[in-house]
Scaffold this motif. Structure first.
Motif, PDB file in Angstrom:
ATOM      1  N   ILE A 163       0.838  -1.199   0.000  1.00 32.95           N
ATOM      2  CA  ILE A 163       0.000   0.000   0.000  1.00 32.95           C
ATOM      3  C   ILE A 163       0.875   1.254   0.000  1.00 32.95           C
ATOM      4  CG2 ILE A 163      -1.995  -1.115   1.082  1.00 32.95           C
ATOM      5  CD1 ILE A 163      -1.232   0.453   3.642  1.00 32.95           C
ATOM      6  N   CYS A 164       0.288   2.330  -0.530  1.00 36.37           N
ATOM      7  CA  CYS A 164       1.017   3.603  -0.615  1.00 36.37           C
ATOM      8  C   CYS A 164       0.807   4.371   0.690  1.00 36.37           C
ATOM      9  CB  CYS A 164       0.535   4.415  -1.810  1.00 36.37           C
ATOM     10  SG  CYS A 164       1.065   3.717  -3.371  1.00 36.37           S
ATOM     11  N   ALA A 165       1.590   4.022   1.686  1.00 34.83           N
ATOM     12  CA  ALA A 165       1.537   4.677   2.990  1.00 34.83           C
ATOM     13  C   ALA A 165       2.929   4.530   3.596  1.00 34.83           C
ATOM     14  CB  ALA A 165       0.498   4.000   3.874  1.00 34.83           C
ATOM     15  N   THR A 166       3.165   5.216   4.702  1.00 36.45           N
ATOM     16  CA  THR A 166       4.485   5.085   5.318  1.00 36.45           C
ATOM     17  C   THR A 166       4.491   4.010   6.405  1.00 36.45           C
ATOM     18  OG1 THR A 166       3.905   6.934   6.742  1.00 36.45           O
ATOM     19  CG2 THR A 166       5.293   7.427   4.837  1.00 36.45           C
ATOM     20  N   GLU A 167       3.304   3.709   6.947  1.00 37.70           N
ATOM     21  CA  GLU A 167       3.219   2.581   7.889  1.00 37.70           C
ATOM     22  C   GLU A 167       1.800   2.031   7.909  1.00 37.70           C
ATOM     23  OE1 GLU A 167       4.673   4.534  11.404  1.00 37.70           O
ATOM     24  OE2 GLU A 167       2.630   5.027  12.032  1.00 37.70           O
ATOM     25  N   ASP A 168       1.723   0.751   8.245  1.00 33.73           N
ATOM     26  CA  ASP A 168       0.408   0.117   8.292  1.00 33.73           C
ATOM     27  C   ASP A 168       0.547  -1.153   9.114  1.00 33.73           C
ATOM     28  OD1 ASP A 168      -2.363   0.272   6.780  1.00 33.73           O
ATOM     29  OD2 ASP A 168      -1.789  -1.844   6.884  1.00 33.73           O
ATOM     30  N   ARG A 169      -0.488  -1.441   9.913  1.00 29.21           N
ATOM     31  CA  ARG A 169      -0.380  -2.612  10.791  1.00 29.21           C
ATOM     32  C   ARG A 169      -0.703  -3.912  10.068  1.00 29.21           C
ATOM     33  NH1 ARG A 169      -3.728  -2.167  15.696  1.00 29.21           N
ATOM     34  NH2 ARG A 169      -4.728  -0.415  14.685  1.00 29.21           N
ATOM     35  N   MET A 170      -1.467  -3.785   8.960  1.00 30.09           N
ATOM     36  CA  MET A 170      -1.950  -4.987   8.279  1.00 30.09           C
ATOM     37  C   MET A 170      -1.136  -5.356   7.040  1.00 30.09           C
ATOM     38  SD  MET A 170      -5.433  -5.689   9.277  1.00 30.09           S
ATOM     39  CE  MET A 170      -6.381  -5.793   7.788  1.00 30.09           C
ATOM     40  N   HIS A 171      -0.718  -4.320   6.312  1.00 27.64           N
ATOM     41  CA  HIS A 171      -0.126  -4.575   4.997  1.00 27.64           C
ATOM     42  C   HIS A 171       1.312  -4.086   4.913  1.00 27.64           C
ATOM     43  CE1 HIS A 171      -4.533  -4.096   4.225  1.00 27.64           C
ATOM     44  NE2 HIS A 171      -4.306  -5.250   3.620  1.00 27.64           N
ATOM     45  N   LYS A 172       2.005  -4.644   3.917  1.00 30.13           N
ATOM     46  CA  LYS A 172       3.338  -4.119   3.615  1.00 30.13           C
ATOM     47  C   LYS A 172       3.140  -2.771   2.928  1.00 30.13           C
ATOM     48  CE  LYS A 172       3.890  -7.934   1.376  1.00 30.13           C
ATOM     49  NZ  LYS A 172       4.266  -9.009   0.487  1.00 30.13           N
ATOM     50  N   THR A 173       4.069  -1.845   3.176  1.00 31.18           N
ATOM     51  CA  THR A 173       3.967  -0.543   2.510  1.00 31.18           C
ATOM     52  C   THR A 173       5.089  -0.410   1.480  1.00 31.18           C
ATOM     53  OG1 THR A 173       5.472   0.792   3.858  1.00 31.18           O
ATOM     54  CG2 THR A 173       3.256   0.430   4.745  1.00 31.18           C
ATOM     55  N   VAL A 174       4.932   0.590   0.604  1.00 31.91           N
ATOM     56  CA  VAL A 174       5.951   0.794  -0.440  1.00 31.91           C
ATOM     57  C   VAL A 174       7.326   1.065   0.173  1.00 31.91           C
ATOM     58  CG1 VAL A 174       4.464   1.486  -2.352  1.00 31.91           C
ATOM     59  CG2 VAL A 174       5.131   3.200  -0.665  1.00 31.91           C
ATOM     60  N   LEU A 175       7.361   1.568   1.412  1.00 32.94           N
ATOM     61  CA  LEU A 175       8.669   1.832   2.036  1.00 32.94           C
ATOM     62  C   LEU A 175       9.410   0.526   2.335  1.00 32.94           C
ATOM     63  CD1 LEU A 175       8.210   4.843   4.478  1.00 32.94           C
ATOM     64  CD2 LEU A 175       8.635   4.805   2.041  1.00 32.94           C
ATOM     65  N   ASP A 176       8.659  -0.572   2.481  1.00 34.94           N
ATOM     66  CA  ASP A 176       9.307  -1.872   2.731  1.00 34.94           C
ATOM     67  C   ASP A 176      10.153  -2.317   1.543  1.00 34.94           C
ATOM     68  OD1 ASP A 176       8.284  -2.276   5.314  1.00 34.94           O
ATOM     69  OD2 ASP A 176       6.357  -2.884   4.475  1.00 34.94           O
ATOM     70  N   LEU A 177       9.963  -1.663   0.392  1.00 38.07           N
ATOM     71  CA  LEU A 177      10.726  -2.045  -0.803  1.00 38.07           C
ATOM     72  C   LEU A 177      12.065  -1.303  -0.891  1.00 38.07           C
ATOM     73  CD1 LEU A 177       7.604  -1.945  -3.094  1.00 38.07           C
ATOM     74  CD2 LEU A 177       8.960  -4.006  -2.661  1.00 38.07           C
ATOM     75  N   LEU A 178      12.265  -0.350   0.041  1.00 35.99           N
ATOM     76  CA  LEU A 178      13.495   0.456  -0.002  1.00 35.99           C
ATOM     77  C   LEU A 178      14.489  -0.024   1.041  1.00 35.99           C
ATOM     78  CD1 LEU A 178      12.012   4.072  -0.163  1.00 35.99           C
ATOM     79  CD2 LEU A 178      12.638   2.573  -2.063  1.00 35.99           C
ATOM     80  N   PRO A 179      15.784   0.178   0.800  1.00 34.97           N
ATOM     81  CA  PRO A 179      16.764  -0.158   1.840  1.00 34.97           C
ATOM     82  C   PRO A 179      16.660   0.850   2.984  1.00 34.97           C
ATOM     83  CG  PRO A 179      17.840   0.897  -0.033  1.00 34.97           C
ATOM     84  CD  PRO A 179      16.399   0.705  -0.416  1.00 34.97           C
ATOM     85  N   GLU A 180      17.117   0.432   4.133  1.00 37.78           N
ATOM     86  CA  GLU A 180      17.085   1.259   5.341  1.00 37.78           C
ATOM     87  C   GLU A 180      17.719   2.639   5.095  1.00 37.78           C
ATOM     88  OE1 GLU A 180      15.703   0.735   8.134  1.00 37.78           O
ATOM     89  OE2 GLU A 180      16.738   2.099   9.522  1.00 37.78           O
ATOM     90  N   SER A 181      18.814   2.655   4.300  1.00 38.29           N
ATOM     91  CA  SER A 181      19.543   3.913   4.064  1.00 38.29           C
ATOM     92  C   SER A 181      18.649   4.964   3.400  1.00 38.29           C
ATOM     93  CB  SER A 181      20.772   3.653   3.189  1.00 38.29           C
ATOM     94  OG  SER A 181      20.349   3.068   1.965  1.00 38.29           O
ATOM     95  N   LEU A 182      17.648   4.547   2.628  1.00 40.51           N
ATOM     96  CA  LEU A 182      16.733   5.515   2.001  1.00 40.51           C
ATOM     97  C   LEU A 182      15.532   5.776   2.894  1.00 40.51           C
ATOM     98  CD1 LEU A 182      16.781   4.386  -1.750  1.00 40.51           C
ATOM     99  CD2 LEU A 182      17.879   6.378  -0.715  1.00 40.51           C
ATOM    100  N   ARG A 183      15.084   4.732   3.576  1.00 46.38           N
ATOM    101  CA  ARG A 183      13.898   4.886   4.432  1.00 46.38           C
ATOM    102  C   ARG A 183      14.138   5.944   5.509  1.00 46.38           C
ATOM    103  NH1 ARG A 183      12.744  -0.464   6.783  1.00 46.38           N
ATOM    104  NH2 ARG A 183      13.988  -1.299   5.090  1.00 46.38           N
ATOM    105  N   ILE A 184      15.377   5.966   6.050  1.00 47.82           N
ATOM    106  CA  ILE A 184      15.631   6.906   7.150  1.00 47.82           C
ATOM    107  C   ILE A 184      15.666   8.358   6.663  1.00 47.82           C
ATOM    108  CG2 ILE A 184      16.845   5.284   8.686  1.00 47.82           C
ATOM    109  CD1 ILE A 184      19.469   6.585   7.668  1.00 47.82           C
ATOM    110  N   LYS A 185      15.646   8.555   5.347  1.00 47.81           N
ATOM    111  CA  LYS A 185      15.640   9.933   4.838  1.00 47.81           C
ATOM    112  C   LYS A 185      14.249  10.555   4.906  1.00 47.81           C
ATOM    113  CE  LYS A 185      19.787   9.683   2.516  1.00 47.81           C
ATOM    114  NZ  LYS A 185      20.752  10.082   1.611  1.00 47.81           N
ATOM    115  N   GLY A 186      13.271   9.761   5.292  1.00 50.34           N
ATOM    116  CA  GLY A 186      11.927  10.321   5.486  1.00 50.34           C
ATOM    117  C   GLY A 186      11.132  10.460   4.201  1.00 50.34           C
ATOM    118  N   VAL A 187      11.367   9.574   3.229  1.00 50.37           N
ATOM    119  CA  VAL A 187      10.574   9.661   1.997  1.00 50.37           C
ATOM    120  C   VAL A 187       9.170   9.103   2.237  1.00 50.37           C
ATOM    121  CG1 VAL A 187      12.519   9.564   0.380  1.00 50.37           C
ATOM    122  CG2 VAL A 187      11.437   7.439   1.125  1.00 50.37           C
ATOM    123  N   PHE A 188       8.236   9.594   1.455  1.00 51.53           N
ATOM    124  CA  PHE A 188       6.846   9.144   1.542  1.00 51.53           C
ATOM    125  C   PHE A 188       6.273   9.130   0.123  1.00 51.53           C
ATOM    126  CE2 PHE A 188       7.086  13.691   1.942  1.00 51.53           C
ATOM    127  CZ  PHE A 188       6.100  14.147   1.077  1.00 51.53           C
TER     128      PHE A 188
END
Ligand code: URA
Length: 259
Positions: free
Chosen positions: A75-100
């Motif tokens: 799903i197109c969100a930054t966090e979700d309790r039920m589903h994987k989000t598009v941020l799960d497809l990025l490496p940690e080094s990009l996720r910590i930059k705060g992309v949405f």
């Protein structure tokens, strides 16, 4: 931001080609902190130094812009309790930059999602008044007819009486079509085809503005966008040329792909 070669910085952050950058440097048109610089190999820090080319400031742009080829199931969100989000497809080094994600695709839709940490750019992209065109490759249960294309071009009225803006559509081989929308109502493409008595079997976003998702970007893959790419997204629409590009690579688009 890390240091970067001046010629690379100029080519990445402007619309100049590499050879134009070379001749601009040679002709004394480039200044670093107000001093003419002709050596393209010189390393600069875009966050700490000011670069101008022909008197125009070249933005350092420490923001990040990514083009992601979203697979189904995310799903197109930054966090979700039920589903994987598009941020799960990025490496940690990009996720910590705060992309949405700037804009949404449904969980079962695939294709081009813009991810950024630049709130202003995202806001401008999504502002209803901007009408940035989004292009979808849809495959349908039934063939799309000329009457459907006409109805889409006049503006479909959805089952809840919501009026859609006029849009463009053109058939592809099989029961597929390219459709271009200038707005983003909830489940809009699916609801438009439902109003026409059809059903969307798969939906793949292939372009935003004139920036086309490369057909060889694997499902779940991403790439960093440069200044030139962002400008392409904001350029006036050109439906026919996008149609031709998608048609040329039609069989390569991984519709319905899982990561
Ligand atoms: N329209 C839809 O119905 N779904 C999407 O994911 C995008 C546009």
């Amino acid at each position: 931001m890390a240091e970067i070669r001046l010629d690379k910085f100029l080519a990445n952050r402007s619309n100049y080609s590499r050879s134009e950058v070379k001749s601009l440097l040679r002709n004394g048109a480039v200044r670093v902190d107000s001093v003419v610089e002709s050596d393209g190999s010189r390393k600069i820090d875009p966050d700490a130094q000011s670069v101008t080319c022909q008197g125009r400031r070249i933005q350092g742009g420490s923001h990040l812009y990514l083009m992601l080829n979203k697979p189904q199931g995310y799903i197109c969100a930054t966090e979700d309790r039920m589903h994987k989000t598009v941020l799960d497809l990025l490496p940690e080094s990009l996720r910590i930059k705060g992309v949405f994600p700037a804009g949404r695709l449904d969980i079962d839709s695939t294709g081009f999602v813009l991810l950024t940490d630049d709130g202003q750019f995202a806001h401008d992209m999504l502002a209803p008044g901007k009408h940035i065109p989004k292009y979808y490759l849809v495959c349908l249960r039934d063939p799309i007819g000329d009457q459907d294309i006409q109805a889409i071009s006049k503006g479909i009225v959805l089952s809840d009486q919501t009026h859609c803006l006029p849009a463009q559509a053109r058939a592809f081989p099989g029961f597929c079509a390219l459709i271009c929308l200038h707005e983003g109502k909830y489940h809009q493409v699916k609801r438009m085809f439902a109003s026409l008595g059809n059903h969307v079997e798969s939906l793949h976003r292939v372009a935003i503005g004139r920036l086309v998702l490369p057909e060889n970007l694997r499902s779940g893959g991403y790439l960093e966008l440069l200044h030139k790419d962002l400008s392409r997204m904001l350029k006036a629409p050109d439906f026919d040329s996008i149609y031709e590009q998608i048609l040329k690579n039609f069989s390569s688009y991984s519709i319905n792909a899982s990561p």
